[in-house]
Scaffold this motif. Structure first.
Motif, PDB file in Angstrom:
ATOM      1  N   ARG A   1       0.825  -1.203   0.000  1.00 20.62           N
ATOM      2  CA  ARG A   1       0.000   0.000   0.000  1.00 20.62           C
ATOM      3  C   ARG A   1       0.863   1.259   0.000  1.00 20.62           C
ATOM      4  O   ARG A   1       0.601   2.219  -0.729  1.00 20.62           O
ATOM      5  CB  ARG A   1      -0.948  -0.004   1.204  1.00 20.62           C
ATOM      6  CG  ARG A   1      -2.028   1.075   1.127  1.00 20.62           C
ATOM      7  CD  ARG A   1      -3.002   0.960   2.289  1.00 20.62           C
ATOM      8  NE  ARG A   1      -3.734  -0.294   2.286  1.00 20.62           N
ATOM      9  CZ  ARG A   1      -4.823  -0.519   1.562  1.00 20.62           C
ATOM     10  NH1 ARG A   1      -5.284   0.434   0.762  1.00 20.62           N
ATOM     11  NH2 ARG A   1      -5.442  -1.692   1.636  1.00 20.62           N
ATOM     12  N   ALA A   2       1.914   1.246   0.815  1.00 15.71           N
ATOM     13  CA  ALA A   2       2.807   2.402   0.866  1.00 15.71           C
ATOM     14  C   ALA A   2       3.527   2.599  -0.465  1.00 15.71           C
ATOM     15  O   ALA A   2       3.717   3.733  -0.926  1.00 15.71           O
ATOM     16  CB  ALA A   2       3.819   2.226   1.990  1.00 15.71           C
ATOM     17  N   ALA A   3       3.927   1.492  -1.094  1.00 15.16           N
ATOM     18  CA  ALA A   3       4.616   1.580  -2.381  1.00 15.16           C
ATOM     19  C   ALA A   3       3.696   2.150  -3.456  1.00 15.16           C
ATOM     20  O   ALA A   3       4.103   3.028  -4.236  1.00 15.16           O
ATOM     21  CB  ALA A   3       5.120   0.197  -2.795  1.00 15.16           C
ATOM     22  N   VAL A   4       2.455   1.678  -3.500  1.00 16.67           N
ATOM     23  CA  VAL A   4       1.498   2.168  -4.496  1.00 16.67           C
ATOM     24  C   VAL A   4       1.190   3.643  -4.251  1.00 16.67           C
ATOM     25  O   VAL A   4       1.165   4.454  -5.193  1.00 16.67           O
ATOM     26  CB  VAL A   4       0.206   1.332  -4.457  1.00 16.67           C
ATOM     27  CG1 VAL A   4      -0.867   1.964  -5.345  1.00 16.67           C
ATOM     28  CG2 VAL A   4       0.483  -0.097  -4.896  1.00 16.67           C
ATOM     29  N   ASP A   5       0.964   4.015  -3.003  1.00 18.64           N
ATOM     30  CA  ASP A   5       0.639   5.411  -2.685  1.00 18.64           C
ATOM     31  C   ASP A   5       1.782   6.348  -3.062  1.00 18.64           C
ATOM     32  O   ASP A   5       1.550   7.443  -3.596  1.00 18.64           O
ATOM     33  CB  ASP A   5       0.328   5.556  -1.186  1.00 18.64           C
ATOM     34  CG  ASP A   5      -1.003   4.925  -0.818  1.00 18.64           C
ATOM     35  OD1 ASP A   5      -1.798   4.617  -1.724  1.00 18.64           O
ATOM     36  OD2 ASP A   5      -1.251   4.736   0.395  1.00 18.64           O
ATOM     37  N   SER A   6       3.022   5.927  -2.796  1.00 15.33           N
ATOM     38  CA  SER A   6       4.165   6.801  -3.120  1.00 15.33           C
ATOM     39  C   SER A   6       4.311   6.953  -4.632  1.00 15.33           C
ATOM     40  O   SER A   6       4.650   8.041  -5.119  1.00 15.33           O
ATOM     41  CB  SER A   6       5.449   6.220  -2.520  1.00 15.33           C
ATOM     42  OG  SER A   6       5.857   5.044  -3.208  1.00 15.33           O
ATOM     43  N   TYR A   7       4.037   5.892  -5.383  1.00 14.34           N
ATOM     44  CA  TYR A   7       4.113   5.974  -6.832  1.00 14.34           C
ATOM     45  C   TYR A   7       3.078   6.955  -7.374  1.00 14.34           C
ATOM     46  O   TYR A   7       3.376   7.776  -8.245  1.00 14.34           O
ATOM     47  CB  TYR A   7       3.901   4.589  -7.427  1.00 14.34           C
ATOM     48  CG  TYR A   7       3.957   4.569  -8.943  1.00 14.34           C
ATOM     49  CD1 TYR A   7       5.181   4.474  -9.607  1.00 14.34           C
ATOM     50  CD2 TYR A   7       2.792   4.640  -9.706  1.00 14.34           C
ATOM     51  CE1 TYR A   7       5.237   4.457 -11.003  1.00 14.34           C
ATOM     52  CE2 TYR A   7       2.843   4.647 -11.092  1.00 14.34           C
ATOM     53  CZ  TYR A   7       4.059   4.557 -11.737  1.00 14.34           C
ATOM     54  OH  TYR A   7       4.109   4.558 -13.105  1.00 14.34           O
ATOM     55  N   LYS A   8       1.862   6.876  -6.841  1.00 18.68           N
ATOM     56  CA  LYS A   8       0.783   7.770  -7.297  1.00 18.68           C
ATOM     57  C   LYS A   8       1.096   9.231  -6.980  1.00 18.68           C
ATOM     58  O   LYS A   8       0.803  10.131  -7.774  1.00 18.68           O
ATOM     59  CB  LYS A   8      -0.533   7.358  -6.643  1.00 18.68           C
ATOM     60  CG  LYS A   8      -1.086   6.028  -7.171  1.00 18.68           C
ATOM     61  CD  LYS A   8      -2.394   5.689  -6.490  1.00 18.68           C
ATOM     62  CE  LYS A   8      -2.981   4.396  -7.045  1.00 18.68           C
ATOM     63  NZ  LYS A   8      -4.249   4.012  -6.372  1.00 18.68           N
ATOM     64  N   LYS A   9       1.707   9.477  -5.816  1.00 14.24           N
ATOM     65  CA  LYS A   9       2.041  10.855  -5.448  1.00 14.24           C
ATOM     66  C   LYS A   9       3.101  11.436  -6.374  1.00 14.24           C
ATOM     67  O   LYS A   9       3.052  12.623  -6.737  1.00 14.24           O
ATOM     68  CB  LYS A   9       2.544  10.883  -3.996  1.00 14.24           C
ATOM     69  CG  LYS A   9       1.458  10.674  -2.969  1.00 14.24           C
ATOM     70  CD  LYS A   9       2.028  10.685  -1.544  1.00 14.24           C
ATOM     71  CE  LYS A   9       0.932  10.454  -0.523  1.00 14.24           C
ATOM     72  NZ  LYS A   9       1.470  10.422   0.868  1.00 14.24           N
ATOM     73  N   GLU A  10       4.044  10.597  -6.763  1.00 14.78           N
ATOM     74  CA  GLU A  10       5.104  11.068  -7.658  1.00 14.78           C
ATOM     75  C   GLU A  10       4.565  11.366  -9.037  1.00 14.78           C
ATOM     76  O   GLU A  10       5.103  12.205  -9.766  1.00 14.78           O
ATOM     77  CB  GLU A  10       6.209  10.010  -7.749  1.00 14.78           C
ATOM     78  CG  GLU A  10       7.015   9.866  -6.459  1.00 14.78           C
ATOM     79  CD  GLU A  10       8.093   8.792  -6.566  1.00 14.78           C
ATOM     80  OE1 GLU A  10       8.231   8.217  -7.669  1.00 14.78           O
ATOM     81  OE2 GLU A  10       8.792   8.553  -5.579  1.00 14.78           O
ATOM     82  N   LYS A  11       3.487  10.676  -9.412  1.00  6.18           N
ATOM     83  CA  LYS A  11       2.893  10.899 -10.727  1.00  6.18           C
ATOM     84  C   LYS A  11       1.922  12.086 -10.721  1.00  6.18           C
ATOM     85  O   LYS A  11       1.513  12.596 -11.714  1.00  6.18           O
ATOM     86  CB  LYS A  11       2.154   9.637 -11.194  1.00  6.18           C
ATOM     87  CG  LYS A  11       3.081   8.452 -11.445  1.00  6.18           C
ATOM     88  CD  LYS A  11       4.061   8.777 -12.568  1.00  6.18           C
ATOM     89  CE  LYS A  11       5.004   7.614 -12.828  1.00  6.18           C
ATOM     90  NZ  LYS A  11       5.942   7.904 -13.929  1.00  6.18           N
TER      91      LYS A  11
END
Length: 306
Positions: free
Chosen positions: A296-306
């Motif tokens: 969940r943390a990995a997915v959330d961080s990816y979305k924030k960077e995008k």
């Protein structure tokens, strides 16, 4: 400390007034009596929820830092610890050394009674030394009646080494006091068969260990929602479970989910990350590593960077 020769006053050794005519009951009456008494095992775990929650939080903290979780006990208590430890690798894909069960008498005691070995505190101390317990580790001592010298010896040795110690017993502290970092009492009351702690006491212990290990794995990021996304795909049943998880969470067909699972190296967590981010296997592994395996943390961080 309780005199080992005088245990009759212990809650786990007392006579249950509800089963005085046990040998006169028919089969249905036996089932109904067991069912009624087993409800007390669930209530006993609820009565220890604050201590159990503390054990979960503090164990997860240690394991996050590279520590290990050990269960140690004799007889039924030891077997329950070994069982819970053995189920972690297939369920959460953990290395076998992360959660370990130690039983008095070793592997042979899983099949053949070795109850006499529970009286040797020095054997418990040796078990701790042999596994090179450190201040990062957690040692859970399990003893239904609370008096097992093997467990006392192990916990005392573990505490001297700086490990977090957890004491699980089915008698109140006023009957058997023990100095551990976390003291969990599962008060199930007298057994239907007097003194047979493989019954309610064993059931409550199994429930508590299920909660402890599963909740720790949740804290370690081994779960997404309520799915075991770190399941080890080692047989057809587990492969089918992995595919169902992928299909349910992505909406992919079974064929597409199977292709995705293979691309990820049969790692459901990585497969999900690759699908949701379009990252390749190497980049996905790197992102998961940055977030200590927390999907969940990995997915959330990816979305924030995008």
């Amino acid at each position: 400390m309780t005199n080992l020769q005088e245990r009759g006053h212990l809650l786990t050794e007392q006579v249950n007034p509800n089963s005085l005519n046990l040998d006169q009951l028919n089969a249905l009456e036996l089932v109904e009596l067991f069912n009624h008494e087993d409800e007390k095992a669930v209530a006993a775990v609820a009565g220890a929820k604050i201590q159990l929650a503390g054990a979960i939080e503090r164990t997860a903290e240690r394991l996050h830092q590279g520590g290990r979780l050990f269960y140690i006990g004799a007889g039924t208590s030891g077997r329950l610890g070994v069982l819970d430890a053995a189920e972690c690798p297939p369920t959460f894909c953990t290395p076998p050394e992360l959660v370990q069960g130690i039983i008095a008498g070793g592997a042979g005691a899983l099949l053949r009674s070795s109850e006499g070995l529970e009286d040797l505190a020095e054997d418990g101390e040796s078990a701790i030394a042999q596994r090179h317990i450190t201040q990062l580790d957690v040692v859970v001592g399990i003893t239904a009646g609370g008096t097992t010298p093997y467990v006392h010896g192990a916990l005392n040795a573990a505490r001297q080494r700086g490990a977090l110690t957890v004491f699980i017993a089915c008698v109140p502290a006023e009957q058997v006091d023990f100095d551990a970092d976390i003291d969990i009492r599962l008060l199930t009351g007298p057994e239907i068969l007097a003194g047979s702690t493989r019954l309610k006491a064993g059931t409550a212990t199994k429930l508590a260990l299920n909660i402890l290990s599963t909740s720790v794995m949740v804290r370690l990021g081994k779960v997404y929602g309520n799915r075991m996304v770190d399941v080890a795909v080692t047989n057809q049943k587990l492969r089918d479970r992995a595919l169902r998880i992928l299909q349910d969470l992505t909406g992919l067909s079974r064929e597409a989910a199977s292709f995705l699972l293979e691309r990820s190296g049969k790692w459901v967590k990585l497969a999900l990350l690759m699908h949701w981010t379009d990252l390749d296997k190497t980049a996905g592994e790197q992102l998961l590593s940055v977030h200590q395996g927390n999907l969940r943390a990995a997915v959330d961080s990816y979305k924030k960077e995008k």
